[in-house]
Write an enzyme that holds these catalytic residues in place. Structure first.
Site, PDB file in Angstrom:
ATOM      1  N   ARG A  29      43.740 -20.621   9.826  1.00  0.00           N
ATOM      2  CA  ARG A  29      43.737 -21.724   9.165  1.00  0.00           C
ATOM      3  C   ARG A  29      42.660 -21.633   7.862  1.00  0.00           C
ATOM      4  O   ARG A  29      42.591 -22.832   7.231  1.00  0.00           O
ATOM      5  CB  ARG A  29      43.319 -22.798  10.148  1.00  0.00           C
ATOM      6  CG  ARG A  29      44.176 -22.813  11.300  1.00  0.00           C
ATOM      7  CD  ARG A  29      43.592 -23.578  12.307  1.00  0.00           C
ATOM      8  NE  ARG A  29      42.477 -23.131  13.150  1.00  0.00           N
ATOM      9  CZ  ARG A  29      41.543 -23.501  13.852  1.00  0.00           C
ATOM     10  NH1 ARG A  29      41.776 -24.688  14.338  1.00  0.00           N
ATOM     11  NH2 ARG A  29      40.682 -22.852  14.403  1.00  0.00           N
ATOM     12  N   HIS A  60      33.520 -21.971   9.831  1.00  0.00           N
ATOM     13  CA  HIS A  60      34.505 -22.967   9.838  1.00  0.00           C
ATOM     14  C   HIS A  60      34.300 -23.856  11.101  1.00  0.00           C
ATOM     15  O   HIS A  60      33.828 -23.349  12.171  1.00  0.00           O
ATOM     16  CB  HIS A  60      35.895 -22.594   9.490  1.00  0.00           C
ATOM     17  CG  HIS A  60      36.147 -21.614  10.539  1.00  0.00           C
ATOM     18  ND1 HIS A  60      37.255 -22.288  11.373  1.00  0.00           N
ATOM     19  CD2 HIS A  60      36.309 -20.445  10.910  1.00  0.00           C
ATOM     20  CE1 HIS A  60      37.595 -21.473  12.421  1.00  0.00           C
ATOM     21  NE2 HIS A  60      37.193 -20.162  12.088  1.00  0.00           N
ATOM     22  N   CYS A 104      36.243 -15.614   8.345  1.00  0.00           N
ATOM     23  CA  CYS A 104      36.610 -15.546   9.798  1.00  0.00           C
ATOM     24  C   CYS A 104      38.117 -15.341   9.519  1.00  0.00           C
ATOM     25  O   CYS A 104      38.773 -15.449   8.539  1.00  0.00           O
ATOM     26  CB  CYS A 104      36.455 -16.793  10.526  1.00  0.00           C
ATOM     27  SG  CYS A 104      37.207 -16.759  12.066  1.00  0.00           S
ATOM     28  N   ASP A 114      40.570 -16.326  11.096  1.00  0.00           N
ATOM     29  CA  ASP A 114      41.278 -17.537  11.711  1.00  0.00           C
ATOM     30  C   ASP A 114      42.473 -17.740  10.611  1.00  0.00           C
ATOM     31  O   ASP A 114      42.035 -17.803   9.286  1.00  0.00           O
ATOM     32  CB  ASP A 114      40.297 -18.776  11.695  1.00  0.00           C
ATOM     33  CG  ASP A 114      41.030 -19.832  12.519  1.00  0.00           C
ATOM     34  OD1 ASP A 114      42.134 -20.387  11.972  1.00  0.00           O
ATOM     35  OD2 ASP A 114      40.533 -20.201  13.500  1.00  0.00           O
ATOM     36  N   CYS A 138      35.619 -22.736  15.482  1.00  0.00           N
ATOM     37  CA  CYS A 138      35.913 -21.527  15.426  1.00  0.00           C
ATOM     38  C   CYS A 138      35.940 -21.102  16.907  1.00  0.00           C
ATOM     39  O   CYS A 138      35.020 -21.159  17.600  1.00  0.00           O
ATOM     40  CB  CYS A 138      34.632 -20.866  14.538  1.00  0.00           C
ATOM     41  SG  CYS A 138      34.786 -18.970  14.578  1.00  0.00           S
TER      42      CYS A 138
END
Length: 202
Positions: free
Chosen positions: A46, A98, A42, A44, A101
């Site tokens: 993080r 994760h 992803c 993302d 999400c």
């Protein structure tokens, strides 16, 4: 560390470059790459693949997008996949979902910030609706992570529709793995692996 401007990012590169050059043969690395893993994750912020796995430059070929999708209709993804599997000859293809999400949450609730994201998540939206309907026991606070895991497994299964991937897996040259990264505990969970044995048995 948080960055307020591009200058701070550039200064940070200066600070870490000596660390990188001390542990890696940058001369060799500048000429070629031979990663064993193609990581689909992803976008993302993080979930940075090299950081969460402790891998270094040159060890993973990486593709990232919203909700770690492996759409065979997306030229961006397919071109990266074909290069990783067909040219670099990676041995492992990983799809990593994760916790928490945002893409999964948007598709689950059919609440999209833009029309482009809505189109991108149109297929997962239908799959998530089916998954929740057939798993009614899942509690509300568990749904996002449940669907993130479901999505990661679903993505590697869908890749078998691609001739290059199917052939590489069937010949024992490639394994497909679905992983789940929990941000709070910084832990990785192996959800499923597809090898030549699973493909031949299907």
């Amino acid at each position: 560390m948080p960055f307020n401007n591009i200058g701070e990012i550039l200064n940070n590169v200066k600070n870490v470059s000596s660390q990188i050059s001390s542990r890696l043969d940058l001369e060799s690395l500048s000429k070629s790459q031979s990663p064993l893993v193609f990581w689909v994750g992803c976008a993302d912020s993080r979930v940075s693949p090299n950081i969460v796995t402790g891998t270094d430059l040159g060890e993973m070929f990486v593709h990232r997008n919203v909700a770690n999708l492996t759409s065979l209709e997306d030229d961006n993804f397919v071109s990266a996949m074909e290069y990783a599997v067909g040219v670099l000859k990676v041995k492992h293809l990983v799809v990593c979902g994760h916790s928490g999400c945002g893409g999964v949450n948007a598709a689950m609730n059919k609440a999209y910030p833009t029309d482009t994201i809505k189109r991108w998540l149109s297929n997962p939206e239908k799959e998530f609706e089916w998954a929740l309907k057939n798993n009614a026991q899942i509690e509300e606070h568990q749904k996002i992570n449940f669907l993130s895991k479901f999505n990661a497994k679903n993505q590697i299964k869908g890749l078998l529709e691609n001739e290059l991937i199917n052939e590489a897996v069937s010949n024992g040259e490639l394994q497909l793995h679905a992983l789940f990264y929990d941000i709070k505990s910084s832990s990785l969970e192996l959800l499923e692996t597809l090898t030549s044995q699973e493909v031949s048995a299907a």
